[in-house]
Every structure is written in structure tokens, then in C-alpha cells.
Write a protein that holds these residues in place. Structure first.
Motif: not given
Length: 187
Positions: A14-16, A57-60, A67-68, A76-77
């Protein structure tokens, strides 16, 4: 009161999603070594595995907002994203290896003219150097199009990419190749 790792991971996501770099650093420190090990097990290359972790991490960073938590856990994601990037990188590595073999074979025909042999050899080296300057993504789609004869739609399907992305990568990659090869002058 202790924080559950899953809820802590979710709060990091959520912070990201709000572009919090400290949260990204924490998530990276927590998962990068494990994700690297997963990628390395398949790729067997330090450099390629490191690239996969960076891509993950770039995709994250780009997609955290979508993200749900109700559908999956953060770890897992991350593993799903890692698997996807690892397999894409593996396909790229395999295609690059095949392309090098094809280029070598197609340019290794010996002529009766030593000067012509030297020019062909220099041109082969120039082509390989120009291909090496492309991003892995650009090189992959160009190789699929030109060495395997796949259409843009077939490439998009095979790589699970939008058609526009494939076309853009091919256009930009060919442009870079054209510039690199047009500046080549035989010695």
C-alpha cells in the motif's frame, strides 16, 4: 502485539502504491535474496538473475496500486512475477544463443576473395555488436521477427505482450540497428 508478515507485506505494498521508496527498500531487502535464488535456479546466470530481480521490483513499483490482497498474498504475487520474468529472460537467452549460431552460420561462408572474407567477418562482428547494444526486449522481438519469421501478432502471443508493445520494440530496435550499422565503415 506482533505484526503478521502477510499484513506487514500488504502495508508495504500500500505504501509502495503511494510511491514510498522506504517501503520499496524494505520489501526489496525482505524478498530480493529469495527471488534471486529462484531466478538463478532456472537461469544459472548471476547477471541474468540480478536483472530478473530488478525487473520484478520495477514491476512492483509500477503495479502496486493494482495489487488485490483478497486475491493473493504478497509473497505469492512476487513469486508469480518472478516466474514470469525468469521464463521471459530464459526465452531471450535461448533466442540470443540461436541467433548467434544462425549469424555465424550464415556469415561463415568462405569466398575465394580474401578481401571479401575480411569484409564479411568485419560486418558480422558489427552486426553482433549492434545487436548486443539493444535492450534484451528489443533484441528478442527482432530475433523472433527476422530469424524465426514470426509476425508481430505471433510474437505478441508468444511473449504475452500487447501488440503495440511488440511493434514499438521492433521499431525502436531496428532504428538503433540502422544507426549503428550506417555508421560502420570497413577498415
Amino acid at each position: 502485539m506482533t505484526i503478521e508478515p502477510a499484513s506487514d507485506d500488504f502495508s508495504l505494498i500500500k505504501r509502495i502504491a503511494q510511491q514510498d521508496q522506504a517501503a520499496m527498500a524494505t520489501l526489496y531487502d525482505r524478498y530480493a535474496p529469495t527471488l534471486y535464488a529462484v531466478a538463478f535456479q532456472t537461469l544459472g546466470s548471476v547477471q541474468e538473475s540480478e536483472e530478473v530481480v530488478l525487473d520484478v521490483f520495477a514491476q512492483v513499483w509500477r503495479t502496486a496500486i493494482r495489487f488485490e490482497a483478497a486475491k493473493t498474498q504478497v509473497d505469492t504475487w512476487l513469486f508469480i512475477i518472478t516466474r514470469s520474468h525468469t521464463l521471459a529472460r530464459l526465452r531471450t537467452m535461448q533466442q540470443t544463443e540461436k541467433t548467434s549460431i544462425v549469424v555465424e552460420a550464415s556469415m561463415s561462408s568462405v569466398t575465394s576473395d580474401p578481401l571479401q572474407d575480411v569484409l564479411i567477418s568485419e560486418r558480422r562482428d558489427q552486426i553482433q555488436a549492434a545487436l548486443a547494444q539493444l535492450s534484451a526486449e528489443q533484441r528478442q522481438v527482432i530475433e523472433l521477427a527476422h530469424y524465426q519469421g514470426l509476425s508481430h501478432s505471433e510474437i505478441a502471443t508468444q511473449l504475452e505482450l500487447p501488440l503495440g508493445t511488440v511493434k514499438t520494440r521492433i521499431r525502436l530496435g531496428l532504428h538503433r540497428l540502422r544507426i549503428a550499422l550506417n555508421t560502420w565503415k570497413p577498415s
